[in-house]
Design a protein around this motif. Structure first.
Motif, PDB file in Angstrom:
ATOM      1  N   LYS A  89      35.762  29.876  47.858  1.00 56.36           N
ATOM      2  CA  LYS A  89      36.827  30.655  47.582  1.00 56.36           C
ATOM      3  C   LYS A  89      38.211  30.444  48.082  1.00 56.36           C
ATOM      4  O   LYS A  89      39.182  30.558  47.509  1.00 56.36           O
ATOM      5  N   THR A 102      44.507  34.609  50.372  1.00 53.85           N
ATOM      6  CA  THR A 102      44.940  33.310  49.357  1.00 53.85           C
ATOM      7  C   THR A 102      45.801  32.321  49.901  1.00 53.85           C
ATOM      8  O   THR A 102      46.651  32.560  51.080  1.00 53.85           O
ATOM      9  N   ILE A 152      30.057  30.008  49.892  1.00 56.94           N
ATOM     10  CA  ILE A 152      30.991  30.978  49.096  1.00 56.94           C
ATOM     11  C   ILE A 152      32.342  31.099  49.430  1.00 56.94           C
ATOM     12  O   ILE A 152      33.120  30.868  48.909  1.00 56.94           O
ATOM     13  N   PRO A 153      32.378  31.698  50.894  1.00 56.52           N
ATOM     14  CA  PRO A 153      33.731  31.824  51.444  1.00 56.52           C
ATOM     15  C   PRO A 153      34.630  30.374  51.364  1.00 56.52           C
ATOM     16  O   PRO A 153      35.947  30.571  51.153  1.00 56.52           O
ATOM     17  N   ASN A 178      33.706  38.396  55.533  1.00 62.64           N
ATOM     18  CA  ASN A 178      34.122  38.955  54.185  1.00 62.64           C
ATOM     19  C   ASN A 178      35.722  38.903  54.190  1.00 62.64           C
ATOM     20  O   ASN A 178      36.321  39.398  55.065  1.00 62.64           O
ATOM     21  N   ASP A 208      40.154  40.746  49.411  1.00 64.41           N
ATOM     22  CA  ASP A 208      40.251  40.151  47.875  1.00 64.41           C
ATOM     23  C   ASP A 208      41.499  39.320  47.651  1.00 64.41           C
ATOM     24  O   ASP A 208      41.543  38.512  46.576  1.00 64.41           O
ATOM     25  N   GLN A 249      39.720  27.217  46.337  1.00 66.08           N
ATOM     26  CA  GLN A 249      40.206  27.510  45.059  1.00 66.08           C
ATOM     27  C   GLN A 249      41.507  28.079  44.872  1.00 66.08           C
ATOM     28  O   GLN A 249      42.118  28.495  43.899  1.00 66.08           O
ATOM     29  N   THR A 250      41.906  28.740  46.200  1.00 65.35           N
ATOM     30  CA  THR A 250      43.376  29.271  46.202  1.00 65.35           C
ATOM     31  C   THR A 250      44.471  28.437  46.639  1.00 65.35           C
ATOM     32  O   THR A 250      45.805  28.767  46.426  1.00 65.35           O
TER      33      THR A 250
END
Length: 417
Positions: A329, A291, A325-326, A285, A288, A332-333
């Motif tokens: 993510k 980035t 997913i990770p 995880n 949030d 995308q940053t």
């Protein structure tokens, strides 16, 4: 033909041979890559000895442990009287601990003691060592070890510390401060006792670092670390505290939300200076606010993706589609416009059938790579184990090359091992 050719070849005359500058011989020897040839060259004459040994040990690591340290000390003592290999060793591995590597034979364990405090100070004359690996350090080392590192290995530029247990953060920092020219640091399996408790909030990371924490070596440009949670937090808190901007290559393993937050904060502060980044264990995880957008100079990115195969009984019911997913993510940053290379290591924790690979979110991944930001991408490589590489190739051919033909020249599959 070959026999006539060999008969026509004659050795140089003594007069002509003596007229050739030794620099010419050394230049030729420096291009020899055969171990046996280099050994023969070292036995040819005294003039060839240094060049042969210099080349022979330029790419080879010498391992010293409790099974051979007495023989190694004999070489050191002999070096004070004549030329030995000691002054030509460039990469040295010193293993103190109870590693299985110390017992290569089937005989009983070597009972001889081997303590860094008593031993390191005797390792003198290793003037060419640039890469040093220390293994199995115990928490009972004291000032003699630190002094020996400073006096005998001040020229080391790459330090590796593996499988060690240190008594305190101060002890860890004392070791690092022994190498003023440190450019590369590799940390694996390092445990530090008595680390301060850490509190993490959304906005900042607070940790009680040792008083008067020494600065990070300004020469440090490459960092590889695979550490437990608390040690990761300590390390990156230290780097952040001193505003370390010299690191250009960073390889870090993400294992826990708190330690990941420490890494994330560091990247936010010094991201503009990082050019190569490798992230391990990207199935955890992420915070949030994790980035890579500050890493505007990023040219090479590597990510290790852990797969939860259905063949593993503990992972029944975990959909394979979640494994990307990770990864998506993180991609995308990215904001770096000059990103040239992305490497993805696919690491299933069990057997992955082709159907499971096909269920991964290839379309979601492809949609990210197709964005204008990645137009400068030179290659996007997937690394799979040798037993899975053909399966991955078939899946990527179907899901990427055929469905997203513009990505075909960029996306490739390689075996890792």
């Amino acid at each position: 033909m070959s026999s006539r050719y060999s008969m026509d070849v004659k050795p140089l005359s003594q007069k002509l041979s003596d007229s050739i500058p030794i620099e010419i011989h050394e230049y030729i020897i420096s291009h020899v890559d055969s171990t046996s040839t280099l050994k023969n060259c070292s036995l040819t004459c005294r003039a060839w000895l240094r060049a042969s040994w210099r080349n022979l040990f330029s790419q080879r690591r010498i391992v010293v442990d409790r099974t051979n340290f007495e023989s190694f000390l004999e070489f050191i003592e002999l070096d004070s009287l004549s030329v030995t290999i000691i002054r030509f060793i460039r990469s040295l591995h010193i293993e103190q601990g109870e590693s299985w590597l110390l017992y290569r034979s089937t005989g009983p364990r070597n009972p001889k003691t081997f303590q860094f405090d008593d031993y390191l100070q005797r390792l003198v004359g290793l003037v060419s060592v640039k890469s040093l690996r220390l293994g199995g350090i115990r928490r009972d080392i004291g000032p003699p070890t630190i002094a020996a590192l400073r006096h005998n290995f001040a020229g080391v530029s790459v330090l590796e510390i593996h499988s060690v247990v240190l008594a305190s953060a101060e002890q860890f920092l004392d070791i690092l401060s022994s190498f003023p020219s440190l450019s590369g640091l590799v940390l694996g399996g390092v445990a530090i006792d008595s680390l301060s408790e850490v509190q993490c909030t959304h906005d900042s990371l607070h940790t009680l670092l040792p008083p008067h924490t020494p600065p990070v070596p300004t020469t440090l440009t490459e960092l590889v670390c695979n550490l437990p949670q608390d040690e990761t937090i300590f390390l990156f808190s230290w780097l952040t505290l001193h505003g370390t901007v010299s690191i250009r290559k960073l390889n870090v393993t993400l294992i826990h939300e708190l330690s990941n937050a420490a890494v994330s904060k560091y990247l936010r502060d010094v991201g503009p200076f990082v050019e190569e980044l490798t992230i391990g264990s990207a199935d955890i995880n992420l915070p949030d606010d994790f980035t890579l957008s500050p890493c505007v100079m990023l040219s090479t990115l590597g990510i290790s993706v852990q797969f939860r195969s259905r063949s593993n009984a503990l992972n029944l019911g975990v959909p394979p589609t979640e494994c990307f997913i990770p990864l998506i993510k993180i991609l995308q940053t990215i904001s770096a416009k000059q990103l040239k290379e992305v490497n993805i290591w696919l690491r299933p924790n069990g057997h992955m059938a082709q159907e499971e690979y096909e269920q991964l979110d290839w379309d979601g991944l492809a949609s990210v790579i197709e964005q204008p930001l990645f137009k400068s991408l030179f290659r996007f490589r997937f690394f799979a184990s040798s037993k899975h590489v053909e399966i991955v190739k078939r899946v990527i051919k179907k899901r990427i090359w055929e469905e997203h033909p513009l990505l075909a020249p960029v996306v490739r599959v390689r075996a890792w091992g």
